[in-house]
Scaffold this motif. Structure first.
Motif, PDB file in Angstrom:
ATOM      1  N   LEU A  88     -37.028 -50.214 -31.718  1.00 31.54           N
ATOM      2  CA  LEU A  88     -38.261 -50.113 -32.502  1.00 31.54           C
ATOM      3  C   LEU A  88     -38.055 -50.774 -33.866  1.00 31.54           C
ATOM      4  CD1 LEU A  88     -41.155 -48.862 -32.487  1.00 31.54           C
ATOM      5  CD2 LEU A  88     -40.183 -47.008 -33.854  1.00 31.54           C
ATOM      6  N   ASN A  89     -38.608 -51.960 -34.002  1.00 30.00           N
ATOM      7  CA  ASN A  89     -38.486 -52.712 -35.260  1.00 30.00           C
ATOM      8  C   ASN A  89     -39.671 -52.324 -36.139  1.00 30.00           C
ATOM      9  OD1 ASN A  89     -38.681 -56.285 -35.999  1.00 30.00           O
ATOM     10  ND2 ASN A  89     -37.996 -54.566 -37.232  1.00 30.00           N
ATOM     11  N   ILE A  90     -39.408 -51.368 -37.018  1.00 30.73           N
ATOM     12  CA  ILE A  90     -40.507 -50.696 -37.718  1.00 30.73           C
ATOM     13  C   ILE A  90     -41.070 -51.526 -38.866  1.00 30.73           C
ATOM     14  CG2 ILE A  90     -39.044 -49.301 -39.277  1.00 30.73           C
ATOM     15  CD1 ILE A  90     -41.403 -47.327 -37.477  1.00 30.73           C
ATOM     16  N   THR A  91     -40.200 -52.280 -39.541  1.00 31.91           N
ATOM     17  CA  THR A  91     -40.650 -53.164 -40.621  1.00 31.91           C
ATOM     18  C   THR A  91     -39.535 -54.162 -40.903  1.00 31.91           C
ATOM     19  OG1 THR A  91     -41.637 -53.237 -42.840  1.00 31.91           O
ATOM     20  CG2 THR A  91     -39.872 -51.625 -42.523  1.00 31.91           C
ATOM     21  N   HIS A  92     -39.639 -54.889 -42.018  1.00 31.82           N
ATOM     22  CA  HIS A  92     -38.651 -55.912 -42.355  1.00 31.82           C
ATOM     23  C   HIS A  92     -38.229 -55.741 -43.801  1.00 31.82           C
ATOM     24  CE1 HIS A  92     -36.653 -59.797 -42.476  1.00 31.82           C
ATOM     25  NE2 HIS A  92     -36.839 -59.902 -41.170  1.00 31.82           N
ATOM     26  N   SER A  93     -36.984 -56.119 -44.111  1.00 33.50           N
ATOM     27  CA  SER A  93     -36.450 -55.858 -45.458  1.00 33.50           C
ATOM     28  C   SER A  93     -36.611 -57.041 -46.410  1.00 33.50           C
ATOM     29  CB  SER A  93     -34.971 -55.505 -45.344  1.00 33.50           C
ATOM     30  OG  SER A  93     -34.267 -56.611 -44.806  1.00 33.50           O
TER      31      SER A  93
ATOM     32  N   ARG B 230     -42.561 -62.772 -49.574  1.00 32.48           N
ATOM     33  CA  ARG B 230     -42.298 -63.498 -48.320  1.00 32.48           C
ATOM     34  C   ARG B 230     -42.904 -62.730 -47.131  1.00 32.48           C
ATOM     35  NH1 ARG B 230     -40.284 -67.519 -46.153  1.00 32.48           N
ATOM     36  NH2 ARG B 230     -38.938 -67.550 -44.331  1.00 32.48           N
ATOM     37  N   PHE B 231     -42.751 -61.428 -47.156  1.00 37.65           N
ATOM     38  CA  PHE B 231     -43.283 -60.561 -46.101  1.00 37.65           C
ATOM     39  C   PHE B 231     -44.774 -60.859 -45.885  1.00 37.65           C
ATOM     40  CE2 PHE B 231     -44.741 -56.821 -43.984  1.00 37.65           C
ATOM     41  CZ  PHE B 231     -43.654 -56.136 -43.466  1.00 37.65           C
ATOM     42  N   LEU B 232     -45.504 -60.958 -46.986  1.00 42.97           N
ATOM     43  CA  LEU B 232     -46.966 -61.092 -46.863  1.00 42.97           C
ATOM     44  C   LEU B 232     -47.389 -62.443 -46.280  1.00 42.97           C
ATOM     45  CD1 LEU B 232     -48.161 -59.302 -50.128  1.00 42.97           C
ATOM     46  CD2 LEU B 232     -47.874 -58.373 -47.827  1.00 42.97           C
ATOM     47  N   THR B 233     -46.501 -63.462 -46.391  1.00 43.27           N
ATOM     48  CA  THR B 233     -46.861 -64.769 -45.810  1.00 43.27           C
ATOM     49  C   THR B 233     -46.951 -64.689 -44.285  1.00 43.27           C
ATOM     50  OG1 THR B 233     -44.560 -65.498 -45.590  1.00 43.27           O
ATOM     51  CG2 THR B 233     -45.669 -66.029 -47.674  1.00 43.27           C
TER      52      THR B 233
ATOM     53  N   GLY C 272     -30.962 -54.484 -39.694  1.00 40.60           N
ATOM     54  CA  GLY C 272     -30.154 -55.299 -38.782  1.00 40.60           C
ATOM     55  C   GLY C 272     -29.756 -56.610 -39.445  1.00 40.60           C
ATOM     56  N   SER C 273     -28.925 -57.397 -38.756  1.00 41.29           N
ATOM     57  CA  SER C 273     -28.403 -58.625 -39.359  1.00 41.29           C
ATOM     58  C   SER C 273     -29.515 -59.617 -39.689  1.00 41.29           C
ATOM     59  CB  SER C 273     -27.376 -59.268 -38.421  1.00 41.29           C
ATOM     60  OG  SER C 273     -27.986 -59.459 -37.163  1.00 41.29           O
ATOM     61  N   SER C 274     -30.646 -59.532 -38.988  1.00 40.44           N
ATOM     62  CA  SER C 274     -31.752 -60.457 -39.252  1.00 40.44           C
ATOM     63  C   SER C 274     -32.670 -59.958 -40.360  1.00 40.44           C
ATOM     64  CB  SER C 274     -32.569 -60.607 -37.972  1.00 40.44           C
ATOM     65  OG  SER C 274     -33.031 -59.319 -37.590  1.00 40.44           O
ATOM     66  N   GLY C 275     -32.332 -58.794 -40.936  1.00 44.16           N
ATOM     67  CA  GLY C 275     -33.203 -58.229 -41.982  1.00 44.16           C
ATOM     68  C   GLY C 275     -34.253 -57.279 -41.426  1.00 44.16           C
ATOM     69  N   ARG C 276     -34.323 -57.176 -40.095  1.00 47.09           N
ATOM     70  CA  ARG C 276     -35.298 -56.262 -39.490  1.00 47.09           C
ATOM     71  C   ARG C 276     -34.854 -54.815 -39.693  1.00 47.09           C
ATOM     72  NH1 ARG C 276     -37.579 -58.950 -34.097  1.00 47.09           N
ATOM     73  NH2 ARG C 276     -37.689 -61.077 -34.827  1.00 47.09           N
ATOM     74  N   VAL C 277     -35.821 -53.926 -39.819  1.00 48.27           N
ATOM     75  CA  VAL C 277     -35.512 -52.508 -40.056  1.00 48.27           C
ATOM     76  C   VAL C 277     -35.787 -51.704 -38.786  1.00 48.27           C
ATOM     77  CG1 VAL C 277     -36.077 -50.465 -41.433  1.00 48.27           C
ATOM     78  CG2 VAL C 277     -36.096 -52.738 -42.506  1.00 48.27           C
ATOM     79  N   PHE C 278     -34.832 -50.860 -38.427  1.00 51.20           N
ATOM     80  CA  PHE C 278     -34.931 -50.030 -37.215  1.00 51.20           C
ATOM     81  C   PHE C 278     -34.627 -48.572 -37.560  1.00 51.20           C
ATOM     82  CE2 PHE C 278     -33.480 -54.230 -36.002  1.00 51.20           C
ATOM     83  CZ  PHE C 278     -34.260 -54.546 -34.900  1.00 51.20           C
TER      84      PHE C 278
ATOM     85  N   THR D 239     -43.289 -61.097 -34.413  1.00 54.48           N
ATOM     86  CA  THR D 239     -42.450 -59.903 -34.315  1.00 54.48           C
ATOM     87  C   THR D 239     -41.512 -59.880 -35.530  1.00 54.48           C
ATOM     88  OG1 THR D 239     -40.882 -61.151 -32.974  1.00 54.48           O
ATOM     89  CG2 THR D 239     -42.470 -59.781 -31.796  1.00 54.48           C
ATOM     90  N   GLY D 240     -40.969 -58.724 -35.822  1.00 54.49           N
ATOM     91  CA  GLY D 240     -40.103 -58.596 -36.997  1.00 54.49           C
ATOM     92  C   GLY D 240     -40.456 -57.333 -37.767  1.00 54.49           C
ATOM     93  N   GLY D 241     -41.343 -56.506 -37.169  1.00 54.50           N
ATOM     94  CA  GLY D 241     -41.765 -55.275 -37.840  1.00 54.50           C
ATOM     95  C   GLY D 241     -43.078 -55.447 -38.583  1.00 54.50           C
ATOM     96  N   TYR D 242     -43.603 -56.681 -38.579  1.00 54.49           N
ATOM     97  CA  TYR D 242     -44.828 -56.971 -39.335  1.00 54.49           C
ATOM     98  C   TYR D 242     -46.058 -56.329 -38.688  1.00 54.49           C
ATOM     99  CZ  TYR D 242     -41.515 -60.423 -40.963  1.00 54.49           C
ATOM    100  OH  TYR D 242     -40.384 -61.023 -41.440  1.00 54.49           O
TER     101      TYR D 242
END
Ligand SMILES: Cc1cc2nc3c(=O)[nH]c(=O)nc-3n(C[C@H](O)[C@H](O)[C@H](O)COP(=O)(O)OP(=O)(O)OC[C@H]3O[C@@H](n4cnc5c(N)ncnc54)[C@H](O)[C@@H]3O)c2cc1C
Length: 411
Positions: free
Chosen positions: A59-64, A69-72, A107-113, A387-390
């Motif tokens: 479950l990738n809940i959001t991104h760090s 950048r997130f909003l783009t 996670g290593s990609s910056g994704r939050v779980f 995908t990425g929690g967005y």
């Protein structure tokens, strides 16, 4: 007989939330916390089935990544979605998960779980909290519209039920994975009320590629790791997987919207794959030039560049002999391998849905301009993101924005 707060002699205004996915449940928590009498209705026998499915693969809940950048990630919808997320940020969402007794990690990609990766412990704790707040959950209630008096109508195992609410929040989801409940059936109900909808399209779905049978045999299910994909002056790094019918995976989904639109226009889109994005063409060519030409392609790629697995077969797929004949030609192919995509996979199995209620149909409180007192949120709105929690972040943040709108509406 419809039930309202008034008829039941309750002082608290009654809010009907239709759709017990992440958006609906988040709005329920906020509104019950403000003292409203909240009932959540869902067509399925149990809540949040898609959310539970999302937890299956982690479950990738959001991104760090930083918020700007997130909003783009929301493309053209960023001016609308951005303010929701600025009010309930990825950091706020992590705190909320922690508040349910579940830790998170990046996670290593910056994704939050969530620790444990699954949605089910989080959902269990959340439903307990909602119960404690007095939220009523009514499953097996399929919303079918409004009757002539404006009451909400539901098909239930006990027949048609009427519900009159002081405010209604629609959180009915998109149209992918219909067996989990989000079947897009609501679209005709809203279109009949004059609400403008963008057609549903698959988002975060694989694309078709006409691989040769011998390549499929060798490569199906094989990952392409640490690659870069480019299309229409956008580049995305990450991973993809070769499938029987084409390609799928996060690096591809990040370019999904422009690829899908290009295919709709031109019948195909040519994606450029860089198999060694950390080295430039000169460095790649120089390394290949050092490998003895007597060695097989497989050995040269492994020794010179550490590229193994499906990559030699991928470079050979559709290549003319000259494309592989010299270090320069091979290097150029490896740095910019053209892959022709011919279609996006079906909406049925897409991770998310593009299209839905046009954002211009909503006021700044997420109320439908044509239906005062009716609010909409989550994936049923016409925004999309990779995908990425967005996706979940926008569902949660949008739900809180809509809940604030309801509170404002009900005074
Ligand atoms: C395989 C998979 C993996 C995913 N992984 C991730 C991930 O890791 N990270 C991420 O951010 N996102 C992920 N997603 C996407 C994410 O799950 C969705 O974006 C999110 O669930 C949408 O939330 P929602 O509340 O808007 O709608 P949904 O979760 O779709 O909920 C809508 C609810 O409305 C109900 N409903 C529909 N019609 C009616 C009706 N007429 N009457 C009553 N009830 C009705 C449905 O039963 C459903 O419970 C994934 C999706 C899939 C399919």
């Amino acid at each position: 007989m419809p039930q309202t707060a008034e008829r039941e002699g309750r002082a608290r205004p009654a809010v009907a939330i239709i759709g017990a996915g992440p958006a609906g449940l988040m709005a329920a928590e906020a509104l019950a916390g403000k003292g409203f009498a909240v009932t959540v209705f869902d067509a399925m026998p149990s809540p949040a089935r898609k959310f539970l499915m999302a937890g299956r693969g982690g479950l990738n809940i959001t991104h760090s990544e930083p918020l700007d950048r997130f909003l783009t990630r929301y493309g053209e919808a960023a001016p609308v979605v951005g303010p929701w997320i600025e009010r309930f940020t990825p950091a706020d969402l992590r705190d909320w998960v922690h508040g349910l007794g579940i830790e998170t990690f990046v996670g290593s990609s910056g994704r939050v779980f969530p620790v444990g990766l699954k949605a089910s412990p989080l959902l269990r704790a959340w439903l307990r909290r909602l119960d404690g707040l007095g939220v009523t959950l009514k499953t097996r209630h399929r919303w079918t519209g409004w009757n002539a008096d404006g009451a909400l109508t539901f098909d239930t195992p006990d027949g048609v039920q009427l519900v009159a609410a002081d405010a209604t929040l629609l959180a009915l989801g998109g149209a992918s994975w219909p067996r989990l409940g989000s079947d897009g059936g609501w679209a005709t109900l809203l279109a009949a009320k004059g609400v403008e909808l963008a057609p549903f399209r698959a988002a975060n779905a694989g694309f078709d590629v006409a691989w040769s049978p011998s390549f499929i045999e060798r490569a199906e299910g094989q990952p392409l790791k640490r690659i870069a994909l480019s299309f229409a002056r956008q580049t995305s790094r990450g991973e993809a997987v070769v499938t029987r019918t084409g390609l799928e995976g996060g690096a591809l989904y990040a370019l999904g919207a422009p690829l899908r639109e290009a295919i709709a226009c031109d019948g195909q889109a040519v994606l450029t794959l860089d198999l060694k994005p950390d080295l430039d063409l000169r460095a790649v060519t120089a390394r290949l030039a050092k490998a003895p030409p007597s060695e097989s392609l497989k050995n040269r790629l492994r020794k010179a560049l550490g590229l193994e697995g499906v990559i030699p077969a991928l470079l050979r797929e559709g290549a003319a002999p000259a494309d592989l004949a010299t270090p320069a030609a091979l290097g150029a192919r490896l740095k910019a391998l053209p892959i022709t995509l011919t279609a996006i996979r079906d909406l049925d199995r897409a991770i998310s849905t593009a299209g839905g209620i046009r954002l211009t149909e909503l006021d700044e409180h997420l109320m439908l301009r044509r239906l005062p007192g009716v609010f909409a949120m989550g994936e049923m709105l016409d925004w999309e993101a990779p995908t990425g929690g967005y996706l979940l972040q926008a569902c949660f943040s949008g739900a809180l924005a809509a809940a604030a709108g309801v509170a404002n509406f009900l005074g």
